[in-house]
Design an enzyme around this catalytic site. Structure first.
Site, PDB file in Angstrom:
ATOM      1  N   GLY A  12       0.693  -1.139  -0.006  1.00 27.28           N
ATOM      2  CA  GLY A  12      -0.015   0.055  -0.135  1.00 27.28           C
ATOM      3  C   GLY A  12       0.854   1.386  -0.016  1.00 27.28           C
ATOM      4  N   HIS A 109       1.691   0.886 -13.115  1.00 29.29           N
ATOM      5  CA  HIS A 109       2.629  -0.270 -13.523  1.00 29.29           C
ATOM      6  C   HIS A 109       4.009   0.045 -13.421  1.00 29.29           C
ATOM      7  CE1 HIS A 109       3.637  -4.239 -15.273  1.00 29.29           C
ATOM      8  NE2 HIS A 109       4.262  -3.417 -16.244  1.00 29.29           N
TER       9      HIS A 109
HETATM   10  C1  GRF Z   1       3.721  -1.161  -7.357  1.00 27.11           C
HETATM   11  O1  GRF Z   1       4.973  -1.365  -8.124  1.00 27.11           O
HETATM   12  C2  GRF Z   1       2.679  -1.043  -8.561  1.00 27.11           C
HETATM   13  O2  GRF Z   1       3.216  -0.178  -9.801  1.00 27.11           O
HETATM   14  C3  GRF Z   1       2.423  -2.342  -8.978  1.00 27.11           C
HETATM   15  O3  GRF Z   1       2.413  -2.993  -7.722  1.00 27.11           O
HETATM   16  C4  GRF Z   1       3.057  -2.229  -6.614  1.00 27.11           C
HETATM   17  C5  GRF Z   1       2.329  -1.766  -5.665  1.00 27.11           C
HETATM   18  O4  GRF Z   1       3.027  -1.407  -4.399  1.00 27.11           O
HETATM   19  N1  GRF Z   1       1.087  -2.269  -9.745  1.00 27.11           N
HETATM   20  P1  GRF Z   1       2.187  -0.779  -3.375  1.00 27.11           P
HETATM   21  O5  GRF Z   1       1.439  -1.862  -2.673  1.00 27.11           O
HETATM   22  O6  GRF Z   1       1.728   0.465  -3.747  1.00 27.11           O
HETATM   23  O7  GRF Z   1       3.475  -0.520  -2.446  1.00 27.11           O
END
Ligand code: GRF
Length: 204
Positions: A12, A109
């Site tokens: 998160g 992404h």
């Molecule tokens: C991020 O690297 C995002 O780009 C990908 O999943 C990861 C999520 O990280 N889709 P977080 O849970 O927001 O720290």
């Protein structure tokens, strides 16, 4: 005021970055709820600690993917929102859900799409040997990381990078980019013609 529902499966950090942008006054919006398919997601813990409604929808209790998405759509409609913000949400959304929701769904992404879609983007970029990777915010369609691209930030790949180092530098850019794109959305500056997404300058 942009009413957002965040869907997240993991730690998160993007959710936290979005909430911090709201707190700093850089994004005029509100996170109405955080919904996860994972009971132990850090994103749900952050939401609970921050007084944001946190909802776990257990995929095992739903009747397959369609059943899950029907429950998700029901929850989302009950809460009310202007957009859905996918922040590390690890399930694909089907066309019934996307069309049923009918409002913008965004995802972030950790690569410069269309290069390196899927769940191991930073590792794939490193192994391929690209000199730049980065992050992409895009609208969600039925495909895996295939929707129209809204914005991207390039990040150089260094000779010394391992996966963790590259991922950390990309993540820092993700946090800035997602909040910025959501502020454009809040300001009504994003328009779309087919796959092409345009951002109106704030001087107009
Ligand atoms: C991020 O690297 C995002 O780009 C990908 O999943 C990861 C999520 O990280 N889709 P977080 O849970 O927001 O720290």
């Amino acid at each position: 005021m942009l009413n957002m529902i965040v869907l997240a499966s993991g730690r998160g950090s993007n959710l936290v970055a979005i909430q911090e942008a709201i707190d700093r006054g850089e994004l005029t919006g509100q996170i109405r709820a955080v919904i996860s398919n994972k009971k132990d997601a850090g994103a749900l813990a952050f939401a609970s600690e921050s007084g944001i409604p946190a909802l776990w929808i257990n995929p095992k209790e739903a009747d397959g993917r369609q059943g899950y998405e029907r429950r998700l759509l029901g929850a989302v409609e009950e809460i009310g929102s202007d957009c859905l913000v996918l922040a590390g949400y690890m399930l694909l959304l089907g066309s019934e859900f996307i069309q049923g929701y009918g409002k913008p769904i965004l995802n972030i992404h950790p690569a410069l799409l269309p290069a390196f879609p899927g769940g191991s983007a930073q590792k794939d970029a490193l192994e391929y040997g690209v000199k730049y990777s980065g992050c992409t915010v895009h609208f969600v369609d039925e495909g895996m990381d295939t929707g129209p691209i809204i914005a991207q930030t390039p990040v150089p790949v260094l000779d010394s990078d391992d996966e963790a180092a590259l991922a950390a530098r990309i993540l820092a850019e993700e946090h800035k980019l997602y909040a910025k794109v959501l502020s454009w959305l809040a300001q009504g500056r994003i328009s779309r013609q087919g796959r092409k997404v345009m951002i109106r300058s704030d001087e107009q």
